[in-house]
Design a protein around this motif. Structure first.
Motif, PDB file in Angstrom:
ATOM      1  N   GLY A  47       0.991  -1.310  -0.090  1.00  0.00           N
ATOM      2  CA  GLY A  47       0.032  -0.049  -0.030  1.00  0.00           C
ATOM      3  C   GLY A  47       1.036   1.325   0.028  1.00  0.00           C
ATOM      4  O   GLY A  47       0.186   2.315   0.464  1.00  0.00           O
ATOM      5  N   ALA A  48       2.112   1.241  -0.487  1.00  0.00           N
ATOM      6  CA  ALA A  48       2.773   2.446  -0.655  1.00  0.00           C
ATOM      7  C   ALA A  48       3.459   2.363  -2.015  1.00  0.00           C
ATOM      8  O   ALA A  48       3.622   1.273  -2.747  1.00  0.00           O
ATOM      9  N   ARG A  49       4.229   3.593  -2.363  1.00  0.00           N
ATOM     10  CA  ARG A  49       4.887   3.514  -3.673  1.00  0.00           C
ATOM     11  C   ARG A  49       6.184   2.589  -3.250  1.00  0.00           C
ATOM     12  O   ARG A  49       6.709   2.486  -2.188  1.00  0.00           O
ATOM     13  N   ALA A  50       6.447   1.991  -4.360  1.00  0.00           N
ATOM     14  CA  ALA A  50       7.690   1.058  -4.125  1.00  0.00           C
ATOM     15  C   ALA A  50       8.555   1.160  -5.472  1.00  0.00           C
ATOM     16  O   ALA A  50       7.986   1.612  -6.734  1.00  0.00           O
ATOM     17  N   ARG A  51       9.763   0.810  -5.418  1.00  0.00           N
ATOM     18  CA  ARG A  51      10.701   0.751  -6.681  1.00  0.00           C
ATOM     19  C   ARG A  51      11.388  -0.594  -6.162  1.00  0.00           C
ATOM     20  O   ARG A  51      11.925  -1.281  -5.276  1.00  0.00           O
ATOM     21  N   ALA A  52      11.460  -1.179  -7.501  1.00  0.00           N
ATOM     22  CA  ALA A  52      12.048  -2.686  -7.523  1.00  0.00           C
ATOM     23  C   ALA A  52      12.680  -2.912  -8.955  1.00  0.00           C
ATOM     24  O   ALA A  52      12.596  -2.150  -9.928  1.00  0.00           O
ATOM     25  N   THR A  53      13.947  -3.561  -8.649  1.00  0.00           N
ATOM     26  CA  THR A  53      14.747  -4.094  -9.750  1.00  0.00           C
ATOM     27  C   THR A  53      14.568  -5.524 -10.098  1.00  0.00           C
ATOM     28  O   THR A  53      14.747  -6.431  -9.126  1.00  0.00           O
ATOM     29  N   LEU A  54      14.147  -5.958 -11.268  1.00  0.00           N
ATOM     30  CA  LEU A  54      14.202  -7.347 -11.705  1.00  0.00           C
ATOM     31  C   LEU A  54      15.150  -7.646 -12.711  1.00  0.00           C
ATOM     32  O   LEU A  54      15.832  -6.881 -13.334  1.00  0.00           O
ATOM     33  N   GLU A  55      15.950  -8.662 -12.327  1.00  0.00           N
ATOM     34  CA  GLU A  55      17.143  -9.316 -13.293  1.00  0.00           C
ATOM     35  C   GLU A  55      16.940 -10.386 -13.855  1.00  0.00           C
ATOM     36  O   GLU A  55      16.480 -11.519 -13.157  1.00  0.00           O
ATOM     37  N   THR A  56      16.938 -10.508 -15.352  1.00  0.00           N
ATOM     38  CA  THR A  56      16.814 -11.686 -15.879  1.00  0.00           C
ATOM     39  C   THR A  56      18.008 -12.527 -15.916  1.00  0.00           C
ATOM     40  O   THR A  56      19.131 -12.134 -16.087  1.00  0.00           O
ATOM     41  N   GLY A  57      17.776 -13.967 -16.341  1.00  0.00           N
ATOM     42  CA  GLY A  57      18.839 -14.771 -16.594  1.00  0.00           C
ATOM     43  C   GLY A  57      19.112 -15.039 -17.879  1.00  0.00           C
ATOM     44  O   GLY A  57      19.783 -16.012 -18.273  1.00  0.00           O
ATOM     45  N   PHE A  58      18.437 -14.328 -18.717  1.00  0.00           N
ATOM     46  CA  PHE A  58      18.417 -14.526 -20.214  1.00  0.00           C
ATOM     47  C   PHE A  58      18.382 -13.200 -20.919  1.00  0.00           C
ATOM     48  O   PHE A  58      18.253 -12.001 -20.404  1.00  0.00           O
ATOM     49  N   ALA A  59      18.938 -13.150 -22.203  1.00  0.00           N
ATOM     50  CA  ALA A  59      18.965 -11.890 -22.848  1.00  0.00           C
ATOM     51  C   ALA A  59      17.641 -11.654 -23.542  1.00  0.00           C
ATOM     52  O   ALA A  59      17.086 -12.682 -23.875  1.00  0.00           O
ATOM     53  N   PHE A  60      17.353 -10.296 -23.690  1.00  0.00           N
ATOM     54  CA  PHE A  60      16.226  -9.972 -24.351  1.00  0.00           C
ATOM     55  C   PHE A  60      16.247  -8.877 -25.003  1.00  0.00           C
ATOM     56  O   PHE A  60      17.102  -7.892 -24.738  1.00  0.00           O
ATOM     57  N   THR A  61      15.600  -8.725 -26.198  1.00  0.00           N
ATOM     58  CA  THR A  61      15.763  -7.412 -26.957  1.00  0.00           C
ATOM     59  C   THR A  61      15.084  -6.297 -26.704  1.00  0.00           C
ATOM     60  O   THR A  61      15.548  -4.984 -27.086  1.00  0.00           O
ATOM     61  N   ALA A  62      13.798  -6.411 -26.047  1.00  0.00           N
ATOM     62  CA  ALA A  62      13.163  -5.342 -25.995  1.00  0.00           C
ATOM     63  C   ALA A  62      12.072  -5.745 -24.926  1.00  0.00           C
ATOM     64  O   ALA A  62      11.927  -6.755 -24.317  1.00  0.00           O
ATOM     65  N   LEU A  63      11.438  -4.754 -24.084  1.00  0.00           N
ATOM     66  CA  LEU A  63      10.299  -4.903 -23.423  1.00  0.00           C
ATOM     67  C   LEU A  63       9.259  -3.983 -23.545  1.00  0.00           C
ATOM     68  O   LEU A  63       9.284  -2.943 -23.838  1.00  0.00           O
ATOM     69  N   THR A  64       8.069  -4.861 -23.223  1.00  0.00           N
ATOM     70  CA  THR A  64       6.655  -3.891 -23.487  1.00  0.00           C
ATOM     71  C   THR A  64       5.944  -3.864 -22.264  1.00  0.00           C
ATOM     72  O   THR A  64       5.765  -5.205 -21.788  1.00  0.00           O
ATOM     73  N   VAL A  65       5.314  -3.053 -21.692  1.00  0.00           N
ATOM     74  CA  VAL A  65       4.129  -2.893 -20.475  1.00  0.00           C
ATOM     75  C   VAL A  65       2.874  -3.139 -21.212  1.00  0.00           C
ATOM     76  O   VAL A  65       2.472  -2.846 -22.320  1.00  0.00           O
ATOM     77  N   THR A  66       2.309  -4.488 -20.802  1.00  0.00           N
ATOM     78  CA  THR A  66       1.049  -4.654 -21.429  1.00  0.00           C
ATOM     79  C   THR A  66       0.087  -4.972 -20.264  1.00  0.00           C
ATOM     80  O   THR A  66       0.198  -4.708 -19.188  1.00  0.00           O
ATOM     81  N   ASP A  67      -1.267  -5.051 -20.700  1.00  0.00           N
ATOM     82  CA  ASP A  67      -2.397  -5.424 -19.881  1.00  0.00           C
ATOM     83  C   ASP A  67      -2.357  -6.767 -19.464  1.00  0.00           C
ATOM     84  O   ASP A  67      -1.364  -7.515 -19.786  1.00  0.00           O
ATOM     85  N   LEU A  68      -3.369  -7.223 -18.685  1.00  0.00           N
ATOM     86  CA  LEU A  68      -3.394  -8.730 -18.264  1.00  0.00           C
ATOM     87  C   LEU A  68      -3.483  -9.629 -19.315  1.00  0.00           C
ATOM     88  O   LEU A  68      -3.260 -10.588 -19.239  1.00  0.00           O
TER      89      LEU A  68
END
Length: 88
Positions: A29-50
């Motif tokens: 219930g508060a603002r948060a900042r997080a870092t995700l780190e993948t174990g694989f290479a990716f070329t791009a990312l997109t924010v999507t809906d459900l």
């Protein structure tokens, strides 16, 4: 890397492309900042809906290599689609 952010799904995209979908939310219930780190290479990312459809007006997470930094509002749900090199 934040206990306020809960990952609820890590899966392959429904369209069979080999992209990886990561869904998470802010749980305290508060603002948060997080870092995700993948174990694989990716070329791009997109924010999507459900339904994994791109959200053109969504704020873009910061990206540095395989590290993604997100900022979430209280109880916000976010879905990211990571486009992998070469698919499956």
């Amino acid at each position: 890397d934040s206990d306020a952010v809960v990952v609820t799904a890590v899966k392959l995209a429904d369209d069979g492309s080999g992209d990886v979908v990561v869904r998470f939310h802010e749980a305290h219930g508060a603002r948060a900042r997080a870092t995700l780190e993948t174990g694989f290479a990716f070329t791009a990312l997109t924010v999507t809906d459900l339904l994994e459809r791109p959200l053109a007006d969504a704020p873009r997470p910061d990206r540095e290599g395989e590290r993604i930094t997100v900022r979430l509002r209280p109880f916000e749900l976010m879905t990211l689609r990571l486009h992998r090199r070469g698919g499956v």
